[in-house]
Design a protein around this motif. Structure first.
Motif, PDB file in Angstrom:
ATOM      1  N   GLN A 175       0.888  -1.205  -0.127  1.00 44.73           N
ATOM      2  CA  GLN A 175       0.106  -0.009  -0.019  1.00 44.73           C
ATOM      3  C   GLN A 175       0.928   1.128   0.122  1.00 44.73           C
ATOM      4  O   GLN A 175       0.546   2.224  -0.818  1.00 44.73           O
ATOM      5  CB  GLN A 175      -0.871   0.032   1.197  1.00 44.73           C
ATOM      6  CG  GLN A 175      -2.253  -1.002   1.157  1.00 44.73           C
ATOM      7  CD  GLN A 175      -3.060  -0.350   2.277  1.00 44.73           C
ATOM      8  OE1 GLN A 175      -2.768   0.228   3.137  1.00 44.73           O
ATOM      9  NE2 GLN A 175      -4.317  -0.954   1.914  1.00 44.73           N
ATOM     10  N   SER A 176       1.882   1.270   0.668  1.00 45.40           N
ATOM     11  CA  SER A 176       2.756   2.377   0.951  1.00 45.40           C
ATOM     12  C   SER A 176       3.545   2.738  -0.363  1.00 45.40           C
ATOM     13  O   SER A 176       3.663   3.928  -0.870  1.00 45.40           O
ATOM     14  CB  SER A 176       3.853   1.926   2.072  1.00 45.40           C
ATOM     15  OG  SER A 176       4.578   3.151   2.088  1.00 45.40           O
ATOM     16  N   LYS A 177       3.939   1.547  -1.073  1.00 46.46           N
ATOM     17  CA  LYS A 177       4.754   1.955  -2.435  1.00 46.46           C
ATOM     18  C   LYS A 177       3.633   2.280  -3.513  1.00 46.46           C
ATOM     19  O   LYS A 177       4.072   3.294  -4.334  1.00 46.46           O
ATOM     20  CB  LYS A 177       4.970   0.627  -2.911  1.00 46.46           C
ATOM     21  CG  LYS A 177       6.251  -0.110  -1.904  1.00 46.46           C
ATOM     22  CD  LYS A 177       7.487   0.581  -1.976  1.00 46.46           C
ATOM     23  CE  LYS A 177       8.566   0.253  -1.335  1.00 46.46           C
ATOM     24  NZ  LYS A 177       8.459   0.399   0.070  1.00 46.46           N
ATOM     25  N   GLU A 178       2.368   1.930  -3.509  1.00 45.20           N
ATOM     26  CA  GLU A 178       1.412   2.479  -4.356  1.00 45.20           C
ATOM     27  C   GLU A 178       1.113   3.738  -4.205  1.00 45.20           C
ATOM     28  O   GLU A 178       1.240   4.653  -5.210  1.00 45.20           O
ATOM     29  CB  GLU A 178       0.136   1.288  -4.267  1.00 45.20           C
ATOM     30  CG  GLU A 178      -1.074   1.958  -5.240  1.00 45.20           C
ATOM     31  CD  GLU A 178      -2.106   1.140  -5.167  1.00 45.20           C
ATOM     32  OE1 GLU A 178      -2.113  -0.424  -4.929  1.00 45.20           O
ATOM     33  OE2 GLU A 178      -3.193   1.675  -5.098  1.00 45.20           O
ATOM     34  N   ALA A 179       0.865   4.106  -2.796  1.00 45.42           N
ATOM     35  CA  ALA A 179       0.555   5.491  -2.702  1.00 45.42           C
ATOM     36  C   ALA A 179       1.930   6.364  -2.956  1.00 45.42           C
ATOM     37  O   ALA A 179       1.546   7.486  -3.592  1.00 45.42           O
ATOM     38  CB  ALA A 179       0.528   5.695  -1.094  1.00 45.42           C
ATOM     39  N   SER A 180       2.823   5.961  -2.600  1.00 45.28           N
ATOM     40  CA  SER A 180       4.018   6.783  -3.221  1.00 45.28           C
ATOM     41  C   SER A 180       4.225   6.764  -4.647  1.00 45.28           C
ATOM     42  O   SER A 180       4.414   8.063  -5.315  1.00 45.28           O
ATOM     43  CB  SER A 180       5.434   5.935  -2.723  1.00 45.28           C
ATOM     44  OG  SER A 180       6.621   6.497  -3.215  1.00 45.28           O
ATOM     45  N   VAL A 181       4.052   5.840  -5.368  1.00 44.42           N
ATOM     46  CA  VAL A 181       3.870   6.182  -6.915  1.00 44.42           C
ATOM     47  C   VAL A 181       2.840   6.878  -7.450  1.00 44.42           C
ATOM     48  O   VAL A 181       2.963   7.960  -8.428  1.00 44.42           O
ATOM     49  CB  VAL A 181       3.758   4.725  -7.558  1.00 44.42           C
ATOM     50  CG1 VAL A 181       3.293   4.753  -9.111  1.00 44.42           C
ATOM     51  CG2 VAL A 181       5.028   3.792  -7.529  1.00 44.42           C
TER      52      VAL A 181
ATOM     53  N   ILE B 117      10.999   1.058  -9.027  1.00 47.44           N
ATOM     54  CA  ILE B 117      11.529  -0.289  -8.795  1.00 47.44           C
ATOM     55  C   ILE B 117      10.946  -0.991  -7.601  1.00 47.44           C
ATOM     56  O   ILE B 117      10.685  -2.094  -7.307  1.00 47.44           O
ATOM     57  CB  ILE B 117      13.282  -0.003  -8.907  1.00 47.44           C
ATOM     58  CG1 ILE B 117      13.647   0.316 -10.167  1.00 47.44           C
ATOM     59  CG2 ILE B 117      13.852  -1.371  -8.043  1.00 47.44           C
ATOM     60  CD1 ILE B 117      15.074   0.346 -10.280  1.00 47.44           C
ATOM     61  N   ALA B 118      10.942  -0.185  -6.166  1.00 50.54           N
ATOM     62  CA  ALA B 118      10.406  -0.582  -5.408  1.00 50.54           C
ATOM     63  C   ALA B 118       9.017  -1.070  -5.276  1.00 50.54           C
ATOM     64  O   ALA B 118       8.856  -2.078  -4.719  1.00 50.54           O
ATOM     65  CB  ALA B 118      10.458   0.569  -4.249  1.00 50.54           C
ATOM     66  N   LEU B 119       8.265  -0.362  -6.232  1.00 48.49           N
ATOM     67  CA  LEU B 119       6.732  -0.738  -6.642  1.00 48.49           C
ATOM     68  C   LEU B 119       6.994  -2.095  -7.208  1.00 48.49           C
ATOM     69  O   LEU B 119       6.192  -3.199  -6.838  1.00 48.49           O
ATOM     70  CB  LEU B 119       5.963   0.286  -7.235  1.00 48.49           C
ATOM     71  CG  LEU B 119       4.583  -0.555  -7.714  1.00 48.49           C
ATOM     72  CD1 LEU B 119       3.750  -0.128  -6.682  1.00 48.49           C
ATOM     73  CD2 LEU B 119       4.460   0.285  -8.972  1.00 48.49           C
TER      74      LEU B 119
ATOM     75  N   ILE C 271       4.574  -2.406 -13.373  1.00 47.05           N
ATOM     76  CA  ILE C 271       4.446  -1.228 -13.459  1.00 47.05           C
ATOM     77  C   ILE C 271       3.529  -0.717 -14.400  1.00 47.05           C
ATOM     78  O   ILE C 271       3.693   0.544 -15.099  1.00 47.05           O
ATOM     79  CB  ILE C 271       5.977  -0.646 -14.170  1.00 47.05           C
ATOM     80  CG1 ILE C 271       6.371  -1.251 -15.252  1.00 47.05           C
ATOM     81  CG2 ILE C 271       6.889  -0.987 -12.795  1.00 47.05           C
ATOM     82  CD1 ILE C 271       7.535  -0.694 -16.007  1.00 47.05           C
ATOM     83  N   CYS C 272       2.477  -1.297 -14.423  1.00 44.81           N
ATOM     84  CA  CYS C 272       1.301  -0.742 -15.040  1.00 44.81           C
ATOM     85  C   CYS C 272       0.358   0.001 -14.387  1.00 44.81           C
ATOM     86  O   CYS C 272      -0.107  -0.523 -13.463  1.00 44.81           O
ATOM     87  CB  CYS C 272       0.642  -1.949 -16.045  1.00 44.81           C
ATOM     88  SG  CYS C 272      -0.746  -1.210 -16.956  1.00 44.81           S
TER      89      CYS C 272
END
Lengths: 475, 103
Positions: A152-158, B84-86, B93-94
């Motif tokens: 969740q944290s990564k998605e929010a960041s992107v 990359i972290a994602l 990465i879509c």
């Protein structure tokens, strides 16, 4: 500009230098020390060291050939940013998901963030404003995604990164048009050039695009889409900070740009801001009603609050701007308080769902009482800080005869009271599934009491603060 | 021959809109980041063109453009690190598939 002048200006720049030095010191100490508990203490020390030279006010002065301006306005926002950062450090120290995960880097980023906000509050040149906003944004993207292996944290960041980059590109395009129309990047030089009719369209387009970029920072309505996701996905202490400090400094820059540089244009941007503020508060409050996760509910509530603050700016009168400053201070105390309690409850029950607040009054009586005060202040119940903040904003709007806006804000306040009181109902009226006590560390409890005292004192004796804010306005 | 200012401004505006459309229609996050770079380059063209014509000081806009280039590089470094972290946690990465958080 000669070397002696630079050295002279660096003396006024001591708070920034303290934060920069502190950030590198934390990174260095992290390499050699096993006991990571020392890092938050070191970060707090750096913040305190920055606050001491930031307090005395020496009159208005321009630093580094006008890139920064130190005045009473800057001083207030500097201290607000440092205070909010200190609360953030204290809340992070007891926050479990962060422990043993790059703590050195985390507290370094905290100090860099404080530095970026302090720079942003002081900048009065479009280049410097852009650079400091970007500095804050890039740090925010990193910190939102800081929790390792939390998808969740990564998605929010992107999401935050993509929305944020587009918003800064829009703002930058706006700055380039304003630069073209006025021939200068200094905020003080812009008003003199605005009455040239051949550049009217260029300046108007530029200033609206600039407003879009700044609106992104304060989560203004069409640019608020990142906010709920980023607030929910980020580590909770950073969410508390993100809803308060970058937003407050964003308002500071917006005030400097709109009422300082584009004051002559206020007949153009005032109606735009009026519509956007109604939109912001309505979207924030209506969506908050349907939330079941407290973090997300508070995220939408903070969008709604930004709408009320924007109302004061839309009024564009001295009363309105004073109301904005008072509201920002009241909101800082109250919202940090709400999040502080939510973090303690979150680490006690292991969840941020609304259901985990069932019967909290039995499990943590003092914390629940504090939470009630903070929520009532956010809802605008007298005699708390939030009530007077709303009162001043409303009176500024009515003074300008924007009755429709006042009516919209009143309806919104009623909706907001509903969802704030829903949390209170869970705490006091619904029986608990579990009865074990919720523990909180003494430092966190002490911080919550200070925030509580701030919320109550601002509400009981608002007059001296209002006088102070009136004297603060440089425009 | 001196190219008039309008030509630069129209070119920059077209480039900016192409970039903006790219951010809206691209599905790959790296593609979106590239579109954002296009928007920043449009800004640079504007800045340099204005610097030659309307600016009070002929170097202001050029210096600003250098700052924008440097900052775009920094933002992309952070952006790709986050992508990359994602990818490590979600294996994609879509932009359509990152939908854990909604409403």
């Amino acid at each position: 500009m000669n070397a002696a002048a630079v050295v002279q200006d660096l003396k006024a720049f001591l708070p920034e230098l303290c934060l920069l030095g502190g950030a590198f010191l934390v990174l260095l100490v992290d390499l050699f020390v096993k006991n990571k508990k020392i890092l938050p203490a070191l970060a707090l020390l750096a913040l305190a060291a920055a606050a001491v030279p930031a307090i005395p006010f020496r009159g208005t002065q321009a630093l580094f050939s006008g890139f920064f301006t130190l005045d009473a306005f800057t001083h207030f926002f500097r201290l607000l940013a440092l205070g909010a950062s200190a609360v953030w450090v204290i809340l992070s120290a007891g926050y479990k998901p962060l422990q043993k995960q790059y703590e050195g880097e985390y507290y370094t980023l905290v100090l860099f963030m404080a530095l970026a906000l302090v720079l942003m509050a002081a900048s009065t040149n479009l280049l410097m404003i852009f650079l400091s906003i970007e500095f804050v944004s890039i740090l925010s993207y990193l910190l939102v995604g800081f929790e390792k292996k939390n998808s969740q944290s990564k998605e929010a960041s992107v999401k935050y990164l993509l929305f944020g980059s587009v918003a800064s590109a829009l703002m930058l395009y706006g700055i380039s048009l304003v630069f073209g129309a006025t021939g200068s990047l200094e905020l003080t030089a812009i008003p003199a050039k605005l009455d040239d009719p051949s550049f009217y369209g260029l300046t108007l387009t530029g200033s609206i695009l600039l407003l879009a970029g700044l609106g992104f920072k304060i989560s203004m309505a069409p640019f608020h889409l990142w906010a709920p996701d980023a607030y929910e996905g980020a580590p909770a202490p950073f969410t508390a900070f993100l809803t308060v400090a970058p937003k407050a400094i964003g308002f500071a820059v917006l005030m400097r740009v709109l009422t300082g540089a584009f004051h002559w244009f206020s007949f153009e941007w005032s109606p735009i801001l009026m519509v956007l503020s109604i939109l912001t508060m309505t979207i924030g409050n209506i969506t908050a009603v349907a939330q079941t996760n407290v973090k997300r509910l508070l995220a939408y509530s903070s969008i709604g609050q930004a709408g009320y603050i924007l109302m004061g700016l839309a009024a564009a009168t001295p009363l309105g701007l004073t109301a904005v400053l008072y509201y920002l201070l009241a909101y800082a105390f109250t919202n940090l308080g709400v999040f502080a309690v939510a973090i303690v409850v979150g680490s006690g029950t292991g969840s941020y769902e609304l259901e985990s607040y069932r019967g909290l009054a039995k499990r943590a009586p003092v914390l629940s009482a504090c939470m009630v005060v903070f929520l009532l202040s956010l809802a605008g119940i007298p005699p708390l800080a939030g009530f007077f903040a709303k009162l001043y904003v409303f009176s500024a709007v009515i003074e300008n005869r924007y009755y429709l806006m006042a009516a919209a804000a009143a309806i919104n306040s009623a909706v907001a009271a509903f969802y704030y009181l829903r949390i209170v109902r869970q705490m006091y009226l619904v029986p608990a599934d579990e009865t074990s006590r919720i523990w909180s560390c003494p430092v966190t409890r002490f911080t919550i009491f200070i925030l509580l005292a701030g919320t109550i004192i601002l509400g009981l004796v608002p007059a001296p603060f209002i006088d102070y804010f009136k004297a603060l306005l440089p425009f | 021959m001196i190219i008039p200012l309008e030509h630069f401004l129209i070119f920059a505006a077209v480039l900016f809109v192409i970039g903006l459309c790219g951010t809206l229609v691209r599905r790959n996050i790296v593609g979106i980041l590239m579109s954002i770079e296009l928007m920043l380059n449009a800004v640079n063209i504007n800045l340099v063109a204005f610097s030659r014509s309307t600016s009070l000081d002929p170097v202001t806009g050029q210096i600003f453009a250098i700052f924008v280039v440097a900052l775009a590089a920094a933002a992309v470094a952070v952006g790709l690190a986050i992508v990359i972290a994602l990818y490590r946690v979600r294996k994609t990465i879509c932009a359509d598939e990152i939908s854990l958080l909604k409403w």
